[in-house]
Design a protein around this motif. Structure first.
Motif, PDB file in Angstrom:
ATOM      1  N   THR A 165     -19.718  36.944  44.788  1.00 35.24           N
ATOM      2  CA  THR A 165     -19.121  37.854  43.816  1.00 35.24           C
ATOM      3  C   THR A 165     -17.663  38.113  44.165  1.00 35.24           C
ATOM      4  N   PHE A 166     -16.914  38.579  43.185  1.00 32.71           N
ATOM      5  CA  PHE A 166     -15.519  38.945  43.435  1.00 32.71           C
ATOM      6  C   PHE A 166     -15.420  39.971  44.561  1.00 32.71           C
ATOM      7  N   GLU A 167     -16.402  40.871  44.612  1.00 33.25           N
ATOM      8  CA  GLU A 167     -16.347  41.986  45.560  1.00 33.25           C
ATOM      9  C   GLU A 167     -16.457  41.547  47.015  1.00 33.25           C
ATOM     10  N   GLU A 168     -16.803  40.269  47.252  1.00 38.01           N
ATOM     11  CA  GLU A 168     -16.857  39.730  48.614  1.00 38.01           C
ATOM     12  C   GLU A 168     -15.532  39.106  49.059  1.00 38.01           C
ATOM     13  N   ILE A 169     -14.580  38.962  48.154  1.00 36.57           N
ATOM     14  CA  ILE A 169     -13.337  38.246  48.450  1.00 36.57           C
ATOM     15  C   ILE A 169     -12.417  39.126  49.305  1.00 36.57           C
ATOM     16  N   PRO A 170     -12.001  38.646  50.484  1.00 39.97           N
ATOM     17  CA  PRO A 170     -11.151  39.467  51.351  1.00 39.97           C
ATOM     18  C   PRO A 170      -9.657  39.389  51.037  1.00 39.97           C
ATOM     19  N   TYR A 171      -9.297  38.712  49.949  1.00 40.93           N
ATOM     20  CA  TYR A 171      -7.900  38.549  49.570  1.00 40.93           C
ATOM     21  C   TYR A 171      -7.591  39.430  48.364  1.00 40.93           C
ATOM     22  N   GLY A 172      -6.332  39.814  48.247  1.00 43.03           N
ATOM     23  CA  GLY A 172      -5.936  40.712  47.168  1.00 43.03           C
ATOM     24  C   GLY A 172      -5.667  40.020  45.843  1.00 43.03           C
ATOM     25  N   TYR A 173      -5.578  38.687  45.856  1.00 44.69           N
ATOM     26  CA  TYR A 173      -5.325  37.933  44.620  1.00 44.69           C
ATOM     27  C   TYR A 173      -6.058  36.611  44.750  1.00 44.69           C
ATOM     28  N   THR A 174      -6.826  36.245  43.744  1.00 43.74           N
ATOM     29  CA  THR A 174      -7.615  35.013  43.782  1.00 43.74           C
ATOM     30  C   THR A 174      -7.304  34.143  42.580  1.00 43.74           C
ATOM     31  N   VAL A 175      -7.025  32.874  42.837  1.00 43.87           N
ATOM     32  CA  VAL A 175      -6.842  31.857  41.801  1.00 43.87           C
ATOM     33  C   VAL A 175      -7.993  30.877  41.963  1.00 43.87           C
ATOM     34  N   SER A 176      -8.850  30.783  40.947  1.00 43.48           N
ATOM     35  CA  SER A 176     -10.048  29.954  41.097  1.00 43.48           C
ATOM     36  C   SER A 176     -10.269  29.057  39.898  1.00 43.48           C
ATOM     37  N   GLY A 177     -10.592  27.810  40.198  1.00 39.84           N
ATOM     38  CA  GLY A 177     -11.086  26.900  39.186  1.00 39.84           C
ATOM     39  C   GLY A 177     -12.589  27.069  39.022  1.00 39.84           C
ATOM     40  N   ASP A 178     -13.170  26.324  38.121  1.00 45.98           N
ATOM     41  CA  ASP A 178     -14.587  26.190  37.794  1.00 45.98           C
ATOM     42  C   ASP A 178     -14.917  26.829  36.460  1.00 45.98           C
ATOM     43  N   PHE A 179     -14.551  28.100  36.235  1.00 43.05           N
ATOM     44  CA  PHE A 179     -14.856  28.761  34.970  1.00 43.05           C
ATOM     45  C   PHE A 179     -13.898  28.228  33.917  1.00 43.05           C
ATOM     46  N   HIS A 180     -14.423  27.769  32.795  1.00 39.71           N
ATOM     47  CA  HIS A 180     -13.610  27.044  31.822  1.00 39.71           C
ATOM     48  C   HIS A 180     -12.923  27.944  30.796  1.00 39.71           C
ATOM     49  N   HIS A 181     -12.880  29.239  31.080  1.00 37.10           N
ATOM     50  CA  HIS A 181     -12.201  30.180  30.200  1.00 37.10           C
ATOM     51  C   HIS A 181     -10.971  30.732  30.916  1.00 37.10           C
ATOM     52  N   HIS A 182      -9.936  30.989  30.157  1.00 38.29           N
ATOM     53  CA  HIS A 182      -8.652  31.463  30.663  1.00 38.29           C
ATOM     54  C   HIS A 182      -8.641  32.988  30.657  1.00 38.29           C
ATOM     55  N   GLY A 183      -8.367  33.595  31.807  1.00 38.40           N
ATOM     56  CA  GLY A 183      -8.321  35.053  31.806  1.00 38.40           C
ATOM     57  C   GLY A 183      -8.090  35.642  33.175  1.00 38.40           C
ATOM     58  N   LEU A 184      -7.895  36.968  33.194  1.00 38.08           N
ATOM     59  CA  LEU A 184      -7.698  37.748  34.411  1.00 38.08           C
ATOM     60  C   LEU A 184      -8.763  38.835  34.476  1.00 38.08           C
ATOM     61  N   TRP A 185      -9.237  39.095  35.688  1.00 38.21           N
ATOM     62  CA  TRP A 185     -10.203  40.160  35.936  1.00 38.21           C
ATOM     63  C   TRP A 185      -9.733  40.963  37.147  1.00 38.21           C
ATOM     64  N   HIS A 186     -10.159  42.217  37.230  1.00 39.52           N
ATOM     65  CA  HIS A 186      -9.838  43.060  38.378  1.00 39.52           C
ATOM     66  C   HIS A 186     -11.111  43.307  39.177  1.00 39.52           C
ATOM     67  N   TYR A 187     -10.977  43.403  40.491  1.00 39.08           N
ATOM     68  CA  TYR A 187     -12.129  43.643  41.356  1.00 39.08           C
ATOM     69  C   TYR A 187     -11.722  44.535  42.520  1.00 39.08           C
TER      70      TYR A 187
END
Length: 229
Positions: A165-187
């Motif tokens: 999940t996003f909530e496990e990411i220890p970085y303050g900004y994440t750029v990720s491939g795989d999801f085929h939709h364009h967008g920004l989310w906050h976590y």
């Protein structure tokens, strides 16, 4: 203070002659999308960040390899770098396909690299348990603020069991491939509030995807702009 662009972010190229096996006449859209992404790099004079699934299969056809090499030649002639990680579609060890065909691209798996003032770290696709072990062992590698990766995330694909999940990411900004939709989310992760960027694909891969495709222009203050293809 005025912000400055530092990179074009273009994910999930899925280079292949065509995505539609029942409609082989619809062909070449992935190559066209990649050339437009490179155009943006040349116009802005910035490198490219490419978060995986750059080829549709592990052993691409000859023309897809040629199209990738021509795009990389354009970047090299302009003295612009391309930083990439591998997705599950094209994953090869120890040498990624992109590096097998050209000396220019920089494979940044488990490597800290800079775009402008931003310290970034790359991670190839890995299974969820391996990703969690990486997060636990490395924390935020060498003070990097931006994670560039290719992963399936449960926040976006809730039916994927054991996905991180996003909530496990220890970085303050994440750029990720795989999801085929364009967008920004906050976590809210271990390090506090974060932003998740999904560039999406360069061309449609399924009928349930939006036909409008984009790349992101990332700025030195971690704001971004959507650039249409």
């Amino acid at each position: 203070m005025a912000r400055s662009p530092v990179a074009v972010v273009a994910s999930d190229w899925h280079l292949a002659p065509g995505a539609w096996k029942r409609n082989p006449a619809i062909a070449g859209d992935a190559y066209h999308g990649l050339n437009q992404a490179v155009d943006y790099c040349l116009q802005r004079q910035v490198p490219m960040i490419a978060p995986g699934d750059l080829f549709d299969v592990q052993h691409p056809d000859a023309f897809s390899l040629y199209a990738a090499r021509m795009a990389l030649d354009r970047m090299a002639r302009a003295n612009l770098d391309l930083y990439h990680v591998q997705g599950q579609h094209e994953y090869q060890h120890p040498v990624p396909v992109l590096n097998a065909i050209h000396s220019g691209p920089v494979h940044v798996n488990k490597t800290v690299f800079r775009v402008g003032p931003l310290r970034c770290v790359g991670l190839d696709y890995m299974n969820p348990d391996a990703l969690r072990a990486e997060f636990a062992a490395a924390g935020r590698r060498e003070g990097a603020d931006v994670l560039v990766t290719h992963q399936v995330w449960k926040n976006l694909v809730p039916w994927r069991q054991n996905a991180p999940t996003f909530e496990e990411i220890p970085y303050g900004y994440t750029v990720s491939g795989d999801f085929h939709h364009h967008g920004l989310w906050h976590y809210h992760g271990p390090g506090g509030e974060g932003v998740f960027m999904s560039p999406g694909t360069l061309c449609m891969q399924a009928l349930d995807e939006p036909p409008e495709k984009f790349v992101y222009l990332l700025y030195d203050d971690l704001t971004c702009e959507s650039l249409p293809l």
